[in-house]
Motif scaffolding. Sequence first.
Motif, PDB file in Angstrom:
ATOM      1  N   ASP A  70       0.848  -1.200   0.000  1.00 33.82           N
ATOM      2  CA  ASP A  70       0.000   0.000   0.000  1.00 33.82           C
ATOM      3  C   ASP A  70       0.877   1.240   0.000  1.00 33.82           C
ATOM      4  O   ASP A  70       1.353   1.679   1.036  1.00 33.82           O
ATOM      5  N   ILE A  71       1.039   1.806  -1.173  1.00 36.11           N
ATOM      6  CA  ILE A  71       1.973   2.915  -1.353  1.00 36.11           C
ATOM      7  C   ILE A  71       1.512   4.170  -0.612  1.00 36.11           C
ATOM      8  O   ILE A  71       2.293   5.087  -0.367  1.00 36.11           O
ATOM      9  N   GLU A  72       0.238   4.181  -0.213  1.00 35.66           N
ATOM     10  CA  GLU A  72      -0.298   5.369   0.449  1.00 35.66           C
ATOM     11  C   GLU A  72      -0.047   5.343   1.957  1.00 35.66           C
ATOM     12  O   GLU A  72      -0.202   6.351   2.635  1.00 35.66           O
ATOM     13  N   ILE A  96       8.921   0.057  -8.902  1.00 36.73           N
ATOM     14  CA  ILE A  96       7.985  -0.152  -7.794  1.00 36.73           C
ATOM     15  C   ILE A  96       6.631  -0.591  -8.343  1.00 36.73           C
ATOM     16  O   ILE A  96       6.140  -0.016  -9.314  1.00 36.73           O
ATOM     17  N   VAL A  97       6.039  -1.599  -7.738  1.00 35.02           N
ATOM     18  CA  VAL A  97       4.653  -1.952  -8.071  1.00 35.02           C
ATOM     19  C   VAL A  97       3.874  -2.118  -6.771  1.00 35.02           C
ATOM     20  O   VAL A  97       4.418  -2.510  -5.749  1.00 35.02           O
ATOM     21  N   ASN A  98       2.601  -1.784  -6.829  1.00 29.85           N
ATOM     22  CA  ASN A  98       1.738  -1.764  -5.651  1.00 29.85           C
ATOM     23  C   ASN A  98       0.750  -2.927  -5.743  1.00 29.85           C
ATOM     24  O   ASN A  98       0.044  -3.062  -6.728  1.00 29.85           O
ATOM     25  N   SER A  99       0.717  -3.783  -4.716  1.00 27.88           N
ATOM     26  CA  SER A  99      -0.154  -4.972  -4.801  1.00 27.88           C
ATOM     27  C   SER A  99      -1.540  -4.703  -4.259  1.00 27.88           C
ATOM     28  O   SER A  99      -2.415  -5.565  -4.368  1.00 27.88           O
ATOM     29  N   ASN A 100      -1.734  -3.520  -3.652  1.00 29.60           N
ATOM     30  CA  ASN A 100      -3.018  -3.213  -3.039  1.00 29.60           C
ATOM     31  C   ASN A 100      -3.397  -4.278  -2.014  1.00 29.60           C
ATOM     32  O   ASN A 100      -4.570  -4.563  -1.805  1.00 29.60           O
ATOM     33  N   GLU A 105      -2.233 -10.400  -6.643  1.00 26.54           N
ATOM     34  CA  GLU A 105      -1.328  -9.432  -7.244  1.00 26.54           C
ATOM     35  C   GLU A 105       0.128  -9.748  -6.916  1.00 26.54           C
ATOM     36  O   GLU A 105       1.015  -9.517  -7.730  1.00 26.54           O
ATOM     37  N   LEU A 109       2.533  -9.835  -9.926  1.00 28.73           N
ATOM     38  CA  LEU A 109       3.574  -8.812 -10.008  1.00 28.73           C
ATOM     39  C   LEU A 109       4.978  -9.428  -9.987  1.00 28.73           C
ATOM     40  O   LEU A 109       5.896  -8.880 -10.585  1.00 28.73           O
TER      41      LEU A 109
END
Lengths: 341, 341
Positions: A70-72, A96-100, A105, A109
Motif C-alpha cells: 500500500d503505497i499510500e 515499484i509496483v503496488n499490490s493493493n 497481485e 507482479l
Amino acid sequence: MKVKLKDIANEANISISAVSLVLNDKPCRISKERKELIKQIAKDRNYTPNINARSLVTNQTKTFGLIIPDIENFFFSRLTKSIEIYCRKFGYTLIIVNSNDEFKEDLNLIDLLLSRGIDGLFITISNSSYSHEEEVSSKLKLLTIPYIMVDRVFDRLSCNQVYFDNVKGAYLATKHLINQGHTKISCIINPINSKNTISRFEGYRKAMEYYGLKINEEYIIQGDYRIQSGYDAGTVVINNNTTAVFVSNDMMTLGLLKRLREENINIPENFSIVSYDNLLNEFMLDVEITSIDQKVSKLGITACDLMLNLIQNKELKPEKICLNPELIIKKSVKKIHSPSI
Amino acid sequence: MKVKLKDIANEANISISAVSLVLNDKPCRISKERKELIKQIAKDRNYTPNINARSLVTNQTKTFGLIIPDIENFFFSRLTKSIEIYCRKFGYTLIIVNSNDEFKEDLNLIDLLLSRGIDGLFITISNSSYSHEEEVSSKLKLLTIPYIMVDRVFDRLSCNQVYFDNVKGAYLATKHLINQGHTKISCIINPINSKNTISRFEGYRKAMEYYGLKINEEYIIQGDYRIQSGYDAGTVVINNNTTAVFVSNDMMTLGLLKRLREENINIPENFSIVSYDNLLNEFMLDVEITSIDQKVSKLGITACDLMLNLIQNKELKPEKICLNPELIIKKSVKKIHSPSI
C-alpha cells in the motif's frame, strides 16, 4: 513505431552488427566520426536498447524490483523511498509496483517484474498472502534471481529476510502502559492471519499475562491498519471500560484520535495510548504519541546492503535479519495510581 | 538460470513452436492432455514469458509507466494509488518509478520504462525539469507511445496534459483571507522556476493587487514543499508583522503549525492560515485547515481515462485538460475587523 538497430543501420549505411558494437561501446574498427554519427542518429531517433536483449549479454539490468502492499501508507511510502535512494547510490534503479494488499497481485507482479528484467527482488507480501503461504512460497522458491522478504516474512520459508521483532515491540508497548499503572488495556489489532499482526497480539498477550492482568474479550478490537478502522475502534474504546489502549499501527491511531477528540476525551488526561511505527510525531499538533519505533530507513538500508551482497555472491546462504524495535516515550500515557500492580 | 521455451520443449519432448502455441493459447493440433502437461511444466519450472518478445506479436504489454517526483509526499502517493487502482480495473498494471525530483532522473527513467516495454506513460516531471524545458520536451516529443503530463506540465509543449488551474486556486485562497479582513498576508512559496509554483504566486499576487493591498518583500517566504521548510518559514512568519499566511502546500503547513505551536500561537485566534491540497484534515487533531482542494482522485482518473482513449485511438489530437480547484472552508481563518477593506 519503436526504432530498431536496423533503422539506424539503414540511415548510417552500415551493418546492424556494427551499430550494435558502437552503441554498446564494444571495440570495433570503425572511425571515430562514423561512431559519432551512429550515436547521433540513435539519439535523434530516440533509440532505446531492448533491455532483455542487452541483459542476455551483460546478464544484468542494474534494476531491482519492489512489490509493496500500500503505497499510500506512510510506513511503506517511506520504506520505498529509503530503498530507492540507497539503491540509486549504487547505480541501481528501483521499479515499484503496488499490490493493493491482494494476494493474487503478489503472484502476478512477481511474474511481471521478472518478465521486465530485474537483478533482484524486494517483496513485502500482502497480508492476504499469509492465507496462501504454500502457494506464495512455491512461487518465491522458484525464483532464479536473489530476493528478500522485507518486513512481512514467512517463518517457515528458508530465504533472505529482513524484519522487525514484532513480539518484542508489542511487549514493550504494553509493558510501558502497565508500568504506568494501567490494568485495563485495550488492543486494536488487525484480525488478518499475518505474522506481524499475530506477533503484535502475542506481545500484548505476553505482557498482560506476565503481569497477571486479565484480557477481557471486549478489550480486543479489530482494525485493518487504515485510518477509518481506528476511528471506528474509537467508539468501542470509549465504551469498554479500559483506561489505555495499545494500537498496532499509526494510521489507526490517527483515526482513533479524531474519534476521541469528537467526544472531548483528552490524551493523556482522560485516556492513554501507545502506538506502533512512530511516524506520527512529526505531524502531530496537539499531542505527542508514545510509540514503538521501527526505524524504516534501517529496514530499507539493511535490505539493500543484503541485496548488494547477494548480487556479488549468489552462493551466500539465506540470512534472516531480525531488527530490534524501540519504545519512544512521549506524552500520550498518564501515570495512574493502581493498587493492583 | 531463467527457464526458456527450449527447456520446456525438451522436458515435454515436443517442438519449441508447439510449446509457444500452447502457452500463448493459440489454436494448434495438440491433445488436451499434452497441453496441460506443457502448462504444468511451465508452471513447475516458473517459466515467465519474455514480455518484449511477446509484445512483438501482440504489440501491447498491458502495462503503463508512471514517473513521480516524490513518493513520500501525500499528494503524489495518493495520485499514484488512484492511477494504479483505476488502471487495474481496465486490466493494466502500473510500473512506478520515483525521480526524487531530479531532472536527470526524468530523462533516465523515460528510457528505463521504454526499454522495459510499456503501452503508455504518465509523467509528473521534476521541478528541476522546468529549468531544462527544451531538453525534456525534446525527449518527450520523440516518444512513440502515448504519454500524458500529469499535474506538472509545460505550457509550450503540444501534448496530452491533465492539471489543475493553480492561478485560480491561489487566487481563491488569498481572496478568502482578504474577505475575512486580512490585509497583511504572507505567502510561503517554492522559489523553484516551475509552472505550478509560479502560478500559485501569481494567484496570490493577483488577489492582493485586485484588492489594492501591498506585498512587502518580507511577506514572501521561501519553502521547498517539505515539512522542515514550513517549520523554518514559521520563524519568519512570527516576525514579519502579518496576520495571515497563504501556504502553497500542505506539507509546509504541517511544519509551520508545529513551529507556531512552539510559540503558543493559536490558530485561528492569533494567526490565520489557508493551505493548498486539502489532504491534512483527515489527520488533523487540534485545528481544521481551510485549504484549496485539488481532487487527487479526479486528476488520476481523468488522466487514466484519457490514456485509455489514446490507446484505443492513437490519432487523437493532444488534449490539455485543466481541472478546477476548490476552496474548502474550515476553521483556520479568523474574521477580523479591518477598516482598510
